[in-house]
Design a protein around this motif. Sequence first.
Motif, PDB file in Angstrom:
ATOM      1  N   ASP A 110       0.933  -1.274   0.058  1.00 59.04           N
ATOM      2  CA  ASP A 110      -0.207   0.076   0.000  1.00 59.04           C
ATOM      3  C   ASP A 110       0.785   1.215   0.061  1.00 59.04           C
ATOM      4  OD1 ASP A 110      -2.936  -1.125   0.483  1.00 59.04           O
ATOM      5  OD2 ASP A 110      -1.939  -2.175   2.244  1.00 59.04           O
ATOM      6  N   ALA A 111       2.073   1.059   0.629  1.00 60.49           N
ATOM      7  CA  ALA A 111       2.978   2.130   0.592  1.00 60.49           C
ATOM      8  C   ALA A 111       4.309   1.616   0.329  1.00 60.49           C
ATOM      9  CB  ALA A 111       2.919   3.090   1.643  1.00 60.49           C
ATOM     10  N   TYR A 112       5.445   2.333  -0.148  1.00 53.99           N
ATOM     11  CA  TYR A 112       6.668   1.789  -0.129  1.00 53.99           C
ATOM     12  C   TYR A 112       7.693   2.634  -0.172  1.00 53.99           C
ATOM     13  CZ  TYR A 112       7.385   3.437  -4.838  1.00 53.99           C
ATOM     14  OH  TYR A 112       7.751   4.268  -6.133  1.00 53.99           O
ATOM     15  N   GLY A 113       8.765   2.316   0.166  1.00 49.45           N
ATOM     16  CA  GLY A 113      10.173   3.526   0.079  1.00 49.45           C
ATOM     17  C   GLY A 113      11.123   2.471  -0.817  1.00 49.45           C
ATOM     18  N   GLY A 114      12.039   3.409  -1.351  1.00 54.44           N
ATOM     19  CA  GLY A 114      13.164   2.686  -1.889  1.00 54.44           C
ATOM     20  C   GLY A 114      14.566   3.644  -1.358  1.00 54.44           C
ATOM     21  N   ARG A 155      10.895   7.375   3.363  1.00 52.40           N
ATOM     22  CA  ARG A 155      11.638   8.489   3.191  1.00 52.40           C
ATOM     23  C   ARG A 155      10.916   9.255   1.882  1.00 52.40           C
ATOM     24  NH1 ARG A 155      13.236   6.566   7.501  1.00 52.40           N
ATOM     25  NH2 ARG A 155      14.689   7.654   8.937  1.00 52.40           N
ATOM     26  N   SER A 156      10.647  10.542   2.132  1.00 49.21           N
ATOM     27  CA  SER A 156       9.711  11.368   1.078  1.00 49.21           C
ATOM     28  C   SER A 156      10.674  11.656   0.047  1.00 49.21           C
ATOM     29  CB  SER A 156       9.131  12.537   1.633  1.00 49.21           C
ATOM     30  OG  SER A 156      10.176  13.347   2.183  1.00 49.21           O
ATOM     31  N   PHE A 157      12.073  11.390  -0.048  1.00 46.50           N
ATOM     32  CA  PHE A 157      12.653  11.744  -1.270  1.00 46.50           C
ATOM     33  C   PHE A 157      12.710  10.544  -2.296  1.00 46.50           C
ATOM     34  CE2 PHE A 157      15.506   9.333   1.340  1.00 46.50           C
ATOM     35  CZ  PHE A 157      15.765   8.085   0.527  1.00 46.50           C
ATOM     36  N   ASN A 158      11.801   9.432  -2.073  1.00 47.80           N
ATOM     37  CA  ASN A 158      11.557   8.251  -2.606  1.00 47.80           C
ATOM     38  C   ASN A 158      10.405   7.358  -2.002  1.00 47.80           C
ATOM     39  OD1 ASN A 158      11.814   6.012  -4.411  1.00 47.80           O
ATOM     40  ND2 ASN A 158      13.775   5.345  -3.904  1.00 47.80           N
ATOM     41  N   MET A 159       9.285   7.720  -2.168  1.00 47.61           N
ATOM     42  CA  MET A 159       8.086   7.175  -1.327  1.00 47.61           C
ATOM     43  C   MET A 159       6.956   7.171  -2.524  1.00 47.61           C
ATOM     44  SD  MET A 159       6.545   8.734   2.062  1.00 47.61           S
ATOM     45  CE  MET A 159       5.338   8.043   2.853  1.00 47.61           C
ATOM     46  N   GLY A 160       6.087   5.888  -2.465  1.00 51.56           N
ATOM     47  CA  GLY A 160       4.971   5.920  -3.031  1.00 51.56           C
ATOM     48  C   GLY A 160       3.849   5.451  -2.296  1.00 51.56           C
ATOM     49  N   VAL A 161       2.580   5.842  -2.289  1.00 50.81           N
ATOM     50  CA  VAL A 161       1.422   5.371  -1.583  1.00 50.81           C
ATOM     51  C   VAL A 161       0.230   5.254  -2.767  1.00 50.81           C
ATOM     52  CG1 VAL A 161       2.102   6.800   0.553  1.00 50.81           C
ATOM     53  CG2 VAL A 161       0.736   8.023  -1.179  1.00 50.81           C
ATOM     54  N   SER A 162      -0.588   4.398  -2.349  1.00 55.07           N
ATOM     55  CA  SER A 162      -1.579   4.168  -3.178  1.00 55.07           C
ATOM     56  C   SER A 162      -2.751   5.327  -2.840  1.00 55.07           C
ATOM     57  CB  SER A 162      -2.253   2.932  -2.890  1.00 55.07           C
ATOM     58  OG  SER A 162      -2.819   2.682  -1.506  1.00 55.07           O
ATOM     59  N   ARG A 163      -3.581   5.201  -3.847  1.00 56.44           N
ATOM     60  CA  ARG A 163      -4.700   6.035  -3.840  1.00 56.44           C
ATOM     61  C   ARG A 163      -5.785   6.063  -2.650  1.00 56.44           C
ATOM     62  NH1 ARG A 163      -7.628   9.929  -6.620  1.00 56.44           N
ATOM     63  NH2 ARG A 163      -6.240   9.808  -8.291  1.00 56.44           N
ATOM     64  N   GLN A 164      -5.714   4.432  -2.463  1.00 59.40           N
ATOM     65  CA  GLN A 164      -6.680   3.880  -1.178  1.00 59.40           C
ATOM     66  C   GLN A 164      -5.930   4.588   0.050  1.00 59.40           C
ATOM     67  OE1 GLN A 164      -5.701   2.151  -3.673  1.00 59.40           O
ATOM     68  NE2 GLN A 164      -7.580   1.665  -4.616  1.00 59.40           N
ATOM     69  N   VAL A 165      -4.527   4.705   0.192  1.00 53.22           N
ATOM     70  CA  VAL A 165      -4.042   5.123   1.638  1.00 53.22           C
ATOM     71  C   VAL A 165      -4.198   6.601   1.765  1.00 53.22           C
ATOM     72  CG1 VAL A 165      -1.981   5.835   2.532  1.00 53.22           C
ATOM     73  CG2 VAL A 165      -2.228   3.596   1.818  1.00 53.22           C
ATOM     74  N   VAL A 166      -4.368   7.475   0.582  1.00 51.36           N
ATOM     75  CA  VAL A 166      -4.706   8.853   0.912  1.00 51.36           C
ATOM     76  C   VAL A 166      -6.030   9.053   0.926  1.00 51.36           C
ATOM     77  CG1 VAL A 166      -4.401  11.123  -0.747  1.00 51.36           C
ATOM     78  CG2 VAL A 166      -2.888   9.554  -0.818  1.00 51.36           C
ATOM     79  N   GLU A 167      -7.095   8.108   0.439  1.00 50.93           N
ATOM     80  CA  GLU A 167      -8.447   8.310   0.743  1.00 50.93           C
ATOM     81  C   GLU A 167      -8.810   7.913   2.106  1.00 50.93           C
ATOM     82  OE1 GLU A 167     -10.141   5.897  -2.309  1.00 50.93           O
ATOM     83  OE2 GLU A 167      -9.936   7.454  -3.966  1.00 50.93           O
ATOM     84  N   SER A 184       4.246   7.955   7.630  1.00 51.99           N
ATOM     85  CA  SER A 184       4.463   6.483   7.526  1.00 51.99           C
ATOM     86  C   SER A 184       3.838   6.005   8.632  1.00 51.99           C
ATOM     87  CB  SER A 184       5.852   6.361   7.391  1.00 51.99           C
ATOM     88  OG  SER A 184       6.406   6.800   6.041  1.00 51.99           O
ATOM     89  N   ILE A 185       4.055   6.384   9.770  1.00 52.30           N
ATOM     90  CA  ILE A 185       3.685   5.709  10.952  1.00 52.30           C
ATOM     91  C   ILE A 185       1.999   5.782  11.132  1.00 52.30           C
ATOM     92  CG2 ILE A 185       3.318   6.257  13.636  1.00 52.30           C
ATOM     93  CD1 ILE A 185       6.154   7.438  13.628  1.00 52.30           C
ATOM     94  N   ARG A 186       1.406   6.737  10.588  1.00 53.12           N
ATOM     95  CA  ARG A 186      -0.093   6.797  10.530  1.00 53.12           C
ATOM     96  C   ARG A 186      -0.630   5.936   9.546  1.00 53.12           C
ATOM     97  NH1 ARG A 186      -2.500  11.171   8.328  1.00 53.12           N
ATOM     98  NH2 ARG A 186      -0.432  12.374   8.121  1.00 53.12           N
ATOM     99  N   ILE A 187       0.102   5.570   8.296  1.00 52.73           N
ATOM    100  CA  ILE A 187      -0.237   4.499   7.547  1.00 52.73           C
ATOM    101  C   ILE A 187      -0.050   3.052   8.153  1.00 52.73           C
ATOM    102  CG2 ILE A 187       0.458   3.454   5.252  1.00 52.73           C
ATOM    103  CD1 ILE A 187       1.490   6.281   4.343  1.00 52.73           C
ATOM    104  N   HIS A 188       0.770   2.733   8.894  1.00 59.48           N
ATOM    105  CA  HIS A 188       1.261   1.829   9.587  1.00 59.48           C
ATOM    106  C   HIS A 188      -0.152   1.482  10.484  1.00 59.48           C
ATOM    107  CE1 HIS A 188       4.621  -0.366   8.771  1.00 59.48           C
ATOM    108  NE2 HIS A 188       5.678   0.710   8.610  1.00 59.48           N
ATOM    109  N   LYS A 189      -0.411   2.172  11.291  1.00 59.74           N
ATOM    110  CA  LYS A 189      -1.454   2.271  12.310  1.00 59.74           C
ATOM    111  C   LYS A 189      -2.820   1.953  11.510  1.00 59.74           C
ATOM    112  CE  LYS A 189       0.745   4.670  15.816  1.00 59.74           C
ATOM    113  NZ  LYS A 189       1.039   3.594  16.876  1.00 59.74           N
ATOM    114  N   ALA A 190      -2.896   2.524  10.450  1.00 61.09           N
ATOM    115  CA  ALA A 190      -4.299   2.454   9.783  1.00 61.09           C
ATOM    116  C   ALA A 190      -4.448   0.801   9.259  1.00 61.09           C
ATOM    117  CB  ALA A 190      -4.300   3.374   8.686  1.00 61.09           C
ATOM    118  N   GLY A 191      -3.373   0.122   9.453  1.00 65.54           N
ATOM    119  CA  GLY A 191      -3.493  -1.279   8.818  1.00 65.54           C
ATOM    120  C   GLY A 191      -2.972  -1.495   7.549  1.00 65.54           C
ATOM    121  N   PHE A 192      -2.579  -0.514   6.861  1.00 63.79           N
ATOM    122  CA  PHE A 192      -2.016  -0.636   5.476  1.00 63.79           C
ATOM    123  C   PHE A 192      -0.557  -1.494   5.457  1.00 63.79           C
ATOM    124  CE2 PHE A 192      -4.787   2.884   4.754  1.00 63.79           C
ATOM    125  CZ  PHE A 192      -5.621   2.202   3.656  1.00 63.79           C
ATOM    126  N   LYS A 193      -0.272  -2.001   4.653  1.00 64.91           N
ATOM    127  CA  LYS A 193       0.978  -2.795   4.440  1.00 64.91           C
ATOM    128  C   LYS A 193       2.067  -1.883   3.723  1.00 64.91           C
ATOM    129  CE  LYS A 193       3.076  -7.032   2.458  1.00 64.91           C
ATOM    130  NZ  LYS A 193       2.901  -8.178   1.519  1.00 64.91           N
TER     131      LYS A 193
END
Length: 322
Positions: A110-114, A155-167, A184-193
Amino acid sequence: MFFSIIIPLYNRPQEIKELLETLTLQTYRQFEVLVIEDGSVNDAEAIVNSFAGQLEVRYFKKPNEGQGFTRNFGFERAKGDYFIIFDSDCLIPANYLEIVNNSLNTNYLDAYGGPDGAHDSFTATQKAISYSMTSPFTTGGIRGNKKGIGQFHPRSFNMGVSRQVVEKVGGFIITRLGEDIEYSIRIHKAGFKIGLIPDAVVFHKRRTNFLQFHKQLHFFGRARINIYKFFPGELKAVHFFPAAFTLFIAFALISNILQWQIATLCNYLLLVYILLIFFHAWWRNKSAKIAFLSIIAAFTQLTAYGLGFMQDFWKRVIFNRS
């Protein structure tokens, strides 16, 4: 999958030109680019528009709010299934989007970093700074590492999030001082991978001299305390290492000036650390010059971060000031 690449920009027209040039070479073509000028005086409108025939690119201007809220501005206008955030000082390898697309199709996140690395065109100082920020002998070793300590935070220099995460989660709620880790912590706490795509590397220029690097890392140290104010449980023992290192440097200097017996041990430990950095950086970069500069970069990184961390820990945690 259609990607929306979102790039906040502030007074860096030449950087965005170089970044967009790398995006024209992408082997995967299902993407758009949104460049958002965040209240710049020296804008890049003409440069961005010159890429209209090579990229599906859109350019926006807005009042200055900082990178976090500028990315939110992009989220609201993006058309993609997946949003990718880059800093304007990055260069993107030609197969980057192909790697990300293949990885998400194989093991969806649902979200990634590189990770980030140094391009051959970077100066010796930039390569030394890149080494310091990714070395196992500094706190940078936990960035872009599958075996990092605790949860992985893109980290936001190289980060992706799905539309579902933002919604569901929304966008950034702070615009600076650790906004990407807080998000990133809020995305984790919302149950996203969330996970690392280790091959999705970008070339990150970072800073061009050690004074700029010091200012940036001092800011990073303060940002860690800002994250603590939102999520106290996210302050780990490893985050105190730069502060402890900084205090040790101060103690070593005092012990040498006052000729304490323990000064010999302090000097020995510092020498071992310096040699570890030098030979590891030499092995990684195949350059004695970069290895020498990497020593300066590592000490700059740790002491600047440590000073920023202690400054805001004292002010915002001990004295609980805003």
